[in-house]
Structure formats: structure tokens, C-alpha cells
Design an enzyme around this catalytic site. Structure first.
Site, short mmCIF file in Angstrom:
data_model
loop_
_atom_site.label_atom_id
_atom_site.label_comp_id
_atom_site.label_asym_id
_atom_site.label_seq_id
_atom_site.Cartn_x
_atom_site.Cartn_y
_atom_site.Cartn_z
N HIS A 163 0.87 -1.18 0.00
CA HIS A 163 0.00 0.00 0.00
C HIS A 163 0.90 1.23 0.00
O HIS A 163 1.83 1.31 0.82
CB HIS A 163 -0.84 0.06 1.28
CG HIS A 163 -1.93 -0.95 1.33
ND1 HIS A 163 -3.21 -0.70 0.94
CD2 HIS A 163 -1.92 -2.25 1.73
CE1 HIS A 163 -3.95 -1.77 1.11
NE2 HIS A 163 -3.18 -2.74 1.59
N TYR B 237 -5.89 3.38 7.59
CA TYR B 237 -6.08 2.07 6.97
C TYR B 237 -4.74 1.47 6.56
O TYR B 237 -4.45 0.31 6.83
CB TYR B 237 -7.01 2.20 5.76
CG TYR B 237 -7.10 0.95 4.93
CD1 TYR B 237 -7.82 -0.16 5.36
CD2 TYR B 237 -6.46 0.86 3.70
CE1 TYR B 237 -7.89 -1.32 4.60
CE2 TYR B 237 -6.53 -0.28 2.93
CZ TYR B 237 -7.25 -1.37 3.39
OH TYR B 237 -7.31 -2.51 2.63
N GLN C 45 -2.27 -1.96 8.05
CA GLN C 45 -1.75 -3.06 7.23
C GLN C 45 -0.48 -3.63 7.84
O GLN C 45 -0.26 -4.83 7.80
CB GLN C 45 -1.47 -2.59 5.78
CG GLN C 45 -2.68 -2.16 5.03
CD GLN C 45 -3.76 -3.22 4.97
OE1 GLN C 45 -3.53 -4.33 4.54
NE2 GLN C 45 -4.95 -2.87 5.43
#
Length: 138
Positions: free
Chosen positions: A67, A130, A134
Site C-alpha cells: 500500500h 487504513y 496493514q
């Protein structure tokens, strides 16, 4: 406009252009160890600086995908950001960590596709949280 701290000023525009980018390792192989993640975080900063965009944060998820929260001038295409990060990191990772080649064949580290979304200033913190989560899962 003055109350927005994340605005960037260029010669011809004021902007806040952000992207959430996700891509995975080919065949979803779980090869992205903590050591590799640390190396990638530094490498992505170097690539971004050299190519004229910013990587605000990056995390590895479940050892098989990445990400990235990136920001760039409007003239820089998001596909260019992805191409630079995936292309350069793929080559350098194989050189730095030759053992990962054993888990992948045909010399490709990354899956050819990617996920991309634009991030507005309201959802920016939500996306960052978010991405932060991870690293705790993987």
C-alpha cells in the site's frame, strides 16, 4: 484555502493531489519480509525524490502486497508513479535479495496490475489509518 496545511504551491497552481496505490507480488507469494519492507521504504523515498513526487507512507500487507500513499503535482500521471515504483523496486529487490527469485519465476516480482484511487483531503486521514493498520496485520 489558507487553513489547509497540506496544500502545495507550484509556479502555476496550488494543489493537493493524493493517491492510494496497491499492488501485489506475482502469484501472491509471501516474500516481503520485514527486512525487505524496511529496504523498500527507503528505496521508495529515493525514487520519489528523484522522479518528482512524494511517498507519504508505505506499508506491506500480509507479506504479499504493498500500500502506498503518494502525492504529486497534477502534471505527473499516477501511472508514471506506479511504473517508477514497481519497475525500479523490482529490479533492485532481485539484486539486493536474490533469494526471492527462488519463489518467483520468469523474473517478475510484481503482478502487472495495480489498484489506484484518488484521495480527497477529507478521506486522507482515513486512508492513512487504513494503510497504517496493514503493517500490524502482516
Amino acid at each position: 484555502m489558507k487553513n489547509k496545511p497540506n496544500l502545495k504551491h507550484a509556479r502555476t497552481c496550488v494543489y493537493n493531489v493524493n493517491y492510494h496505490i496497491v499492488w501485489s507480488v506475482k502469484y501472491r507469494r509471501k516474500v516481503l519480509t520485514c527486512e525487505i519492507e524496511k529496504y523498500l521504504k527507503e528505496l521508495f523515498q529515493e525514487i520519489a525524490k528523484e522522479k518528482g513526487f512524494e511517498v507519504m507512507m508505505m506499508e506491506v500487507g500480509e507479506q504479499d502486497h504493498i500500500h502506498v500513499f503518494a502525492s504529486a503535482h497534477p502534471k505527473i500521471a499516477p501511472s508514471y508513479i506506479v511504473k517508477m515504483l514497481k519497475g525500479i523496486s523490482g529490479r533492485k529487490l532481485f539484486l539486493q535479495f536474490p533469494e526471492i527469485k527462488q519463489k518467483l519465476w520468469k523474473g517478475h516480482l510484481w503482478n502487472s496490475s495495480f489498484y489506484l484511487e484518488t484521495v480527497g483531503s477529507i478521506s486522507e486521514d482515513v486512508i492513512k489509518k487504513y494503510i497504517e493498520k496493514q503493517s500490524k496485520r502482516g
